[in-house]
Design a protein around this motif. Sequence first.
Motif, PDB file in Angstrom:
ATOM      1  N   GLN A  69     108.451 -29.443 -20.206  1.00  0.00           N
ATOM      2  CA  GLN A  69     107.564 -30.109 -20.761  1.00  0.00           C
ATOM      3  C   GLN A  69     106.145 -29.160 -20.826  1.00  0.00           C
ATOM      4  N   MET A  70     106.068 -27.672 -20.682  1.00  0.00           N
ATOM      5  CA  MET A  70     105.357 -27.104 -21.670  1.00  0.00           C
ATOM      6  C   MET A  70     105.439 -26.560 -23.389  1.00  0.00           C
ATOM      7  N   LYS A  71     106.513 -26.817 -23.314  1.00  0.00           N
ATOM      8  CA  LYS A  71     106.859 -27.016 -24.574  1.00  0.00           C
ATOM      9  C   LYS A  71     106.412 -28.079 -25.162  1.00  0.00           C
ATOM     10  N   SER A  72     106.457 -29.066 -24.646  1.00  0.00           N
ATOM     11  CA  SER A  72     105.999 -30.551 -25.460  1.00  0.00           C
ATOM     12  C   SER A  72     104.199 -30.525 -25.127  1.00  0.00           C
ATOM     13  N   TYR A  73     103.388 -30.190 -24.247  1.00  0.00           N
ATOM     14  CA  TYR A  73     102.001 -29.791 -23.782  1.00  0.00           C
ATOM     15  C   TYR A  73     101.568 -29.061 -25.135  1.00  0.00           C
ATOM     16  N   ILE A  74     102.455 -28.126 -25.548  1.00  0.00           N
ATOM     17  CA  ILE A  74     102.290 -26.715 -26.945  1.00  0.00           C
ATOM     18  C   ILE A  74     101.867 -27.483 -28.521  1.00  0.00           C
TER      19      ILE A  74
END
Length: 236
Positions: A22-27
């Motif tokens: 989810q964090m990678k997708s956010y970035i």
Amino acid sequence: MTTGGLSRARGAAGNQSFIRDQMKSYILERGLKAGDPLPNEQELMAQLGVGRHPLREAMKALQAVGIIEIRHGYGTYVGEVSLQSLEDGLAFRMSQSMAGDLRDVQNVLEVRQAIEVGLAEDVVAHFSAHGYDSLESIVERMEAKAESGEYFPDEDWAFHQALYEPLGNALVIDLLSVFWRTFAQVDVRLPGARYSPADAAAWHRDLLNTLKTGDADAFARSMKQHFHGIHTRLGE
């Protein structure tokens, strides 16, 4: 972090892989670059529906590979992803390999050779159009040190860096530098007689002379020969 992802996160509080994804997708979805700020811990906990502990563990894992940077007292930012984790892992595996069959040492050498030989055509095309002065000066420094019986690791790396930097592929340089540094850590401990400084200087002079012919196939063969001394030490 999409809306659908947020609702699913409610049942995945301990799922480290989910939080990292989810964090990678956010970035990626926001096109964030190195140094851009990320939401604070409270905001991320609310958005993802996760607890403080699993979030912190996931963030530590992302920091370890350079995806995020945690600046204590300031906040969390998008990191500058490097190949440090790859380098650390390779260095450890090669050190283990030194006590065994040397297979991982051989593998690193083969990958590096595949990259350098595979780029022969591009290298020849570039230097045929732009000249060889930068490489000539490096080889002359090698030969001067070899005459004094000195090895020349700095010039050796400078030569290979100079071959590929003009091609404009930074990942090639990053990967080769990783292979270079990890191999350097075990080089002096390899079995077999080490090639002499004169041998090493002669290999690089041959590379340069072959490069000047403009024959990409001949340059590729010369590059393979360049690796011959190390292959011999590995018992191949």
